[in-house]
Design an enzyme around this catalytic site. Structure first.
Site, PDB file in Angstrom:
ATOM      1  N   GLU A   1       0.826  -1.195   0.000  1.00  0.00           N
ATOM      2  CA  GLU A   1       0.000   0.000   0.000  1.00  0.00           C
ATOM      3  C   GLU A   1       0.870   1.258   0.000  1.00  0.00           C
ATOM      4  O   GLU A   1       1.940   1.294   0.610  1.00  0.00           O
ATOM      5  CB  GLU A   1      -0.918   0.016   1.223  1.00  0.00           C
ATOM      6  CG  GLU A   1      -1.950  -1.096   1.232  1.00  0.00           C
ATOM      7  CD  GLU A   1      -2.904  -0.998   2.420  1.00  0.00           C
ATOM      8  OE1 GLU A   1      -2.844   0.014   3.149  1.00  0.00           O
ATOM      9  OE2 GLU A   1      -3.691  -1.938   2.628  1.00  0.00           O
TER      10      GLU A   1
ATOM     11  N   GLU B   1      -8.519   1.713  -4.670  1.00  0.00           N
ATOM     12  CA  GLU B   1      -9.653   1.376  -3.810  1.00  0.00           C
ATOM     13  C   GLU B   1     -10.462   2.597  -3.406  1.00  0.00           C
ATOM     14  O   GLU B   1      -9.912   3.573  -2.890  1.00  0.00           O
ATOM     15  CB  GLU B   1      -9.168   0.641  -2.553  1.00  0.00           C
ATOM     16  CG  GLU B   1     -10.292   0.220  -1.624  1.00  0.00           C
ATOM     17  CD  GLU B   1      -9.856  -0.732  -0.524  1.00  0.00           C
ATOM     18  OE1 GLU B   1     -10.724  -1.138   0.277  1.00  0.00           O
ATOM     19  OE2 GLU B   1      -8.659  -1.077  -0.469  1.00  0.00           O
TER      20      GLU B   1
END
Length: 265
Positions: A116, A183
């Site tokens: 991430e 996302e």
């Protein structure tokens, strides 16, 4: 049967064919998704909530992810398997992060890892790729940063935030990431970011403009009876069917309807 590689994912992208991705956490779910010809299996650190019973991904350890990733690899034959690197497994020194990433490649035998972050992890992504480790990026809502951000919040609501997401994506692309998960980004912002990048962008809650989609297996199969997130579609209601099967089994055992002579030796 030859397993998909990052080159195969790239070929789908170049052809304009959407990339189908789903999470998997064990050999059985991997086998079933693989038989359905899903392109990419992500061993998400979402296993913290779906499998291990935690409220967030934060408690998930590298050993948890290694164990489940190895099971997914064993259960599948064709799909590219990507493993999430969990919380704090790549935020220390680059030496430690590379060592942890190499464990996924050597011990779990996955084909790539996912981390991430954007600009702040670009240098690490570059080192991983130079070392022979394919990397998938992840921008937008970052579950591992949920405590810092104060919850799960949609990204790309402002021009400033959209520009930061674009910078993050470009940085990951320049570092050599083969694809990026995006996302929960506002769909109009997501579409502009996808247009500006030259690698596959796999969305979740980010609209049709993305080059593919990833969803949590438990959400699309209806295995969580209490909650379905906005970004998911429930294709089955397995929770209800499984509950019915368990109830019937319990009743059969208590009433001596099972086992029958056909079921013993």
């Amino acid at each position: 049967m030859m397993r998909n590689t990052v080159s195969d994912i790239w070929k789908l992208y170049k052809k304009g064919e959407k990339i189908a991705c789903v999470t998997a956490y064990d050999s059985t779910s991997a086998l079933l998704a693989d038989r359905a010809a899903v392109d990419l299996l992500l061993v998400g650190d979402s296993l913290g909530m779906t499998v291990l019973g935690h409220d967030t991904t934060i408690p998930v350890s590298i050993d948890d992810c290694l164990r489940h990733s190895a099971a997914v690899v064993r259960g599948s034959e064709k799909a590219l398997v990507v493993a999430d690197m969990p919380f704090m497994s790549y935020h220390g020194s680059s030496h430690e992060a590379l060592k942890n990433a190499s464990r996924f490649m050597q011990e779990s035998l996955v084909s790539a890892v996912k981390i991430e972050g954007g600009e702040e992890v670009a240098d690490l992504v570059k080192k991983m790729v130079q070392g022979g480790i394919p990397v998938m990026g992840h921008i937008g809502l970052l579950p591992q940063a949920v405590l810092v951000k104060g919850g799960y919040k949609v990204r790309g609501r402002t021009e400033e935030d959209e520009q930061q997401l674009l910078k993050d994506g470009l940085a990951l692309q320049a570092a050599g990431a083969f694809a990026i998960v995006m996302e929960c980004v506002k769909s109009d912002a997501a579409k502009r970011i996808v247009t500006a990048l030259d690698i596959p962008i796999i969305g979740i809650g980010s609209g049709l403009g993305c080059d593919g989609e990833v969803q949590v297996m438990h959400d699309i199969l209806g295995l969580n009876p209490d909650f379905i997130p906005r970004h998911a579609k429930k294709y089955l209601d397995l929770a209800e069917q499984i509950n019915g099967a368990f109830t019937q089994y319990k009743d059969d055992v208590k009433s001596d309807r099972f086992p029958t002579q056909e079921n013993w030796y």
